[in-house]
Scaffold this active site. Structure first.
Site, PDB file in Angstrom:
ATOM      1  N   ASN A  50       0.877  -1.180   0.000  1.00  0.00           N
ATOM      2  CA  ASN A  50       0.000   0.000   0.000  1.00  0.00           C
ATOM      3  C   ASN A  50       0.905   1.218   0.000  1.00  0.00           C
ATOM      4  O   ASN A  50       1.485   1.560   1.021  1.00  0.00           O
ATOM      5  CB  ASN A  50      -0.885  -0.021   1.261  1.00  0.00           C
ATOM      6  CG  ASN A  50      -1.660   1.272   1.434  1.00  0.00           C
ATOM      7  OD1 ASN A  50      -1.819   2.052   0.485  1.00  0.00           O
ATOM      8  ND2 ASN A  50      -2.150   1.518   2.641  1.00  0.00           N
ATOM      9  N   TRP A  51       1.015   1.838  -1.173  1.00  0.00           N
ATOM     10  CA  TRP A  51       1.964   2.955  -1.299  1.00  0.00           C
ATOM     11  C   TRP A  51       1.458   4.231  -0.623  1.00  0.00           C
ATOM     12  O   TRP A  51       2.212   5.164  -0.436  1.00  0.00           O
ATOM     13  CB  TRP A  51       2.236   3.233  -2.778  1.00  0.00           C
ATOM     14  CG  TRP A  51       3.104   2.211  -3.452  1.00  0.00           C
ATOM     15  CD1 TRP A  51       3.554   1.022  -2.932  1.00  0.00           C
ATOM     16  CD2 TRP A  51       3.630   2.292  -4.779  1.00  0.00           C
ATOM     17  NE1 TRP A  51       4.323   0.362  -3.868  1.00  0.00           N
ATOM     18  CE2 TRP A  51       4.391   1.118  -4.996  1.00  0.00           C
ATOM     19  CE3 TRP A  51       3.538   3.226  -5.808  1.00  0.00           C
ATOM     20  CZ2 TRP A  51       5.049   0.867  -6.210  1.00  0.00           C
ATOM     21  CZ3 TRP A  51       4.185   2.979  -7.016  1.00  0.00           C
ATOM     22  CH2 TRP A  51       4.932   1.815  -7.208  1.00  0.00           C
ATOM     23  N   LYS A  52       0.170   4.290  -0.346  1.00  0.00           N
ATOM     24  CA  LYS A  52      -0.439   5.509   0.227  1.00  0.00           C
ATOM     25  C   LYS A  52      -0.158   6.704  -0.693  1.00  0.00           C
ATOM     26  O   LYS A  52      -0.070   6.532  -1.899  1.00  0.00           O
ATOM     27  CB  LYS A  52       0.069   5.746   1.643  1.00  0.00           C
ATOM     28  CG  LYS A  52      -0.005   4.496   2.511  1.00  0.00           C
ATOM     29  CD  LYS A  52       0.174   4.795   3.959  1.00  0.00           C
ATOM     30  CE  LYS A  52       0.257   3.494   4.745  1.00  0.00           C
ATOM     31  NZ  LYS A  52       0.108   3.683   6.178  1.00  0.00           N
ATOM     32  N   HIS A  92      -9.450   1.243   4.535  1.00  0.00           N
ATOM     33  CA  HIS A  92      -8.206   1.437   5.285  1.00  0.00           C
ATOM     34  C   HIS A  92      -8.472   2.384   6.457  1.00  0.00           C
ATOM     35  O   HIS A  92      -9.266   3.322   6.339  1.00  0.00           O
ATOM     36  CB  HIS A  92      -7.127   2.016   4.355  1.00  0.00           C
ATOM     37  CG  HIS A  92      -5.768   1.993   4.985  1.00  0.00           C
ATOM     38  ND1 HIS A  92      -5.367   2.931   5.891  1.00  0.00           N
ATOM     39  CD2 HIS A  92      -4.742   1.118   4.850  1.00  0.00           C
ATOM     40  CE1 HIS A  92      -4.136   2.635   6.291  1.00  0.00           C
ATOM     41  NE2 HIS A  92      -3.734   1.544   5.667  1.00  0.00           N
ATOM     42  N   GLU A 115      -6.896   4.775   7.633  1.00  0.00           N
ATOM     43  CA  GLU A 115      -6.662   6.206   7.351  1.00  0.00           C
ATOM     44  C   GLU A 115      -7.866   6.816   6.644  1.00  0.00           C
ATOM     45  O   GLU A 115      -8.187   7.988   6.848  1.00  0.00           O
ATOM     46  CB  GLU A 115      -5.373   6.368   6.525  1.00  0.00           C
ATOM     47  CG  GLU A 115      -4.142   6.112   7.380  1.00  0.00           C
ATOM     48  CD  GLU A 115      -2.928   5.605   6.632  1.00  0.00           C
ATOM     49  OE1 GLU A 115      -2.877   5.705   5.394  1.00  0.00           O
ATOM     50  OE2 GLU A 115      -2.008   5.083   7.308  1.00  0.00           O
ATOM     51  N   GLU A 163      -5.509  -4.896  10.346  1.00  0.00           N
ATOM     52  CA  GLU A 163      -4.478  -3.893  10.591  1.00  0.00           C
ATOM     53  C   GLU A 163      -4.787  -3.165  11.903  1.00  0.00           C
ATOM     54  O   GLU A 163      -5.594  -2.232  11.916  1.00  0.00           O
ATOM     55  CB  GLU A 163      -4.452  -2.877   9.449  1.00  0.00           C
ATOM     56  CG  GLU A 163      -4.165  -3.484   8.099  1.00  0.00           C
ATOM     57  CD  GLU A 163      -3.560  -2.463   7.145  1.00  0.00           C
ATOM     58  OE1 GLU A 163      -2.465  -2.721   6.662  1.00  0.00           O
ATOM     59  OE2 GLU A 163      -4.160  -1.401   6.928  1.00  0.00           O
ATOM     60  N   GLY A 183       2.349   2.233  10.710  1.00  0.00           N
ATOM     61  CA  GLY A 183       3.309   3.331  10.566  1.00  0.00           C
ATOM     62  C   GLY A 183       3.970   3.737  11.876  1.00  0.00           C
ATOM     63  O   GLY A 183       4.622   4.782  11.952  1.00  0.00           O
ATOM     64  N   SER A 224       3.362  -2.167  10.392  1.00  0.00           N
ATOM     65  CA  SER A 224       4.815  -2.199  10.623  1.00  0.00           C
ATOM     66  C   SER A 224       5.421  -3.577  10.342  1.00  0.00           C
ATOM     67  O   SER A 224       6.343  -4.013  11.042  1.00  0.00           O
ATOM     68  CB  SER A 224       5.141  -1.731  12.047  1.00  0.00           C
ATOM     69  OG  SER A 224       4.697  -0.397  12.225  1.00  0.00           O
ATOM     70  N   GLY A 227       2.766  -1.162   4.249  1.00  0.00           N
ATOM     71  CA  GLY A 227       2.817   0.259   3.939  1.00  0.00           C
ATOM     72  C   GLY A 227       4.253   0.699   3.672  1.00  0.00           C
ATOM     73  O   GLY A 227       4.789   0.519   2.577  1.00  0.00           O
ATOM     74  N   GLY A 228       4.894   1.254   4.706  1.00  0.00           N
ATOM     75  CA  GLY A 228       6.238   1.840   4.561  1.00  0.00           C
ATOM     76  C   GLY A 228       7.234   0.945   3.844  1.00  0.00           C
ATOM     77  O   GLY A 228       7.967   1.401   2.954  1.00  0.00           O
TER      78      GLY A 228
HETATM   79  C1  PEP Z   1      -0.816   0.176   5.998  1.00  0.00           C
HETATM   80  O1  PEP Z   1      -1.016   1.378   6.053  1.00  0.00           O
HETATM   81  O2  PEP Z   1      -1.583  -0.544   5.355  1.00  0.00           O
HETATM   82  C2  PEP Z   1       0.347  -0.342   6.712  1.00  0.00           C
HETATM   83  C3  PEP Z   1       0.355  -1.606   7.056  1.00  0.00           C
HETATM   84  O3  PEP Z   1       1.358   0.546   6.968  1.00  0.00           O
HETATM   85  P1  PEP Z   1       2.790   0.219   7.634  1.00  0.00           P
HETATM   86  O4  PEP Z   1       3.295  -1.071   7.066  1.00  0.00           O
HETATM   87  O5  PEP Z   1       3.661   1.384   7.246  1.00  0.00           O
HETATM   88  O6  PEP Z   1       2.574   0.124   9.107  1.00  0.00           O
END
Ligand code: PEP
Length: 251
Positions: A9-11, A96, A98, A168, A174, A214, A235-236
């Protein structure tokens, strides 16, 4: 039987040229390596068409990060499920945290989005998860169950079978703070039981449930080793090809 999946997930990251280069790097890595899981990247709307042209979808699936809750019409700035599908994308992240938190997405709007995604042949990656307060006050199992019931349990068993779930925990997204593999497994088993109670064991056993929060190369193998953890939503660590591939290789 359910699939193992690693989805990025590049956001709201990367310009179009940066995104195309990253996608191509991941696609090229996968072309030279037999992954033991399906691999998907979910990218900003602006990137879908050029990324689709740059990757080999036989090794790397493509998805959007959201779609509209209406079919078409006077919804300035929105992007419909049909538009997403017309780019060549096959997946869409829905719900998601967010989007729930910053853009007021509710189970009601999510039911519309899921319906439109399915109508247009997209596979929803439907996100659920509790906030820190709910983890700490012990209500997390009920919270997640309700998100699934309210967002998805209006679907037929056939439709439900087309959906990927992503657990999640919001406190782990994050933050660098990952759920332990045991915490993830407990929740994933609870999610699978919730599905089994509604649709039966076969549907539950065939549903891929990803962990997100994470997840990185150093902790992916321990998480993915759990019987009910079928991969990750990343994500990251999906923004660097080497890190993302490190997670893919955890399977
Ligand atoms: C996400 O936003 O879907 C996610 C899992 O982010 P991160 O891996 O950065 O915690």
């Amino acid at each position: 039987m359910r699939k193992n999946i690693v989805a990025g997930n590049w956001k709201m990251n990367t310009t179009v040229p940066e995104g195309v280069a990253l996608a191509k790097e991941v696609s090229d890595c996968l072309a030279g390596f037999k992954a033991n899981c399906d691999v998907v990247i979910c990218v900003p709307f602006t990137h879908l068409v050029p990324v689709c042209g740059a990757i080999d979808q036989a090794v790397l699936g493509l998805g959007a990060e959201n779609c509209a809750d209406h079919k078409s019409g006077a919804y300035t700035g929105e992007v419909s499920a049909a538009m997403v599908a017309s780019t060549g994308a096959k997946y869409v992240i829905l719900g998601h945290s967010e989007r729930r938190q910053y853009y007021g997405e509710t189970s009601e709007t999510l039911r519309e989005k899921v319906a439109l995604a399915l109508e247009n042949g997209l596979t929803p990656i439907f996100c659920i998860g509790e906030v820190l307060e709910e983890r700490e006050n012990g209500s997390y199992n009920e919270v997640v169950k309700k998100q699934i019931e309210d967002g998805l349990f209006n679907r037929s068993a056939e439709d439900f079978g087309k959906i990927i779930l992503a657990y999640e925990p919001v406190w782990a997204i994050g933050t660098g703070k990952t759920a332990t593999a045991d915490q993830a497994e407990d929740m994933h088993a609870h999610i699978r039981k919730t599905i089994a109670d509604k649709y039966g064991k076969e549907v539950a056993d065939n549903t891929s449930i990803l962990y997100g929060g994470s997840c990185k190369p150093s902790n992916a193998a321990e998480l993915f080793a759990k019987p009910d953890v079928d991969g990750g939503l990343i994500g990251g660590a999906s923004l660097k090809a080497a890190d993302f591939m490190g997670i893919v290789k955890a399977f």
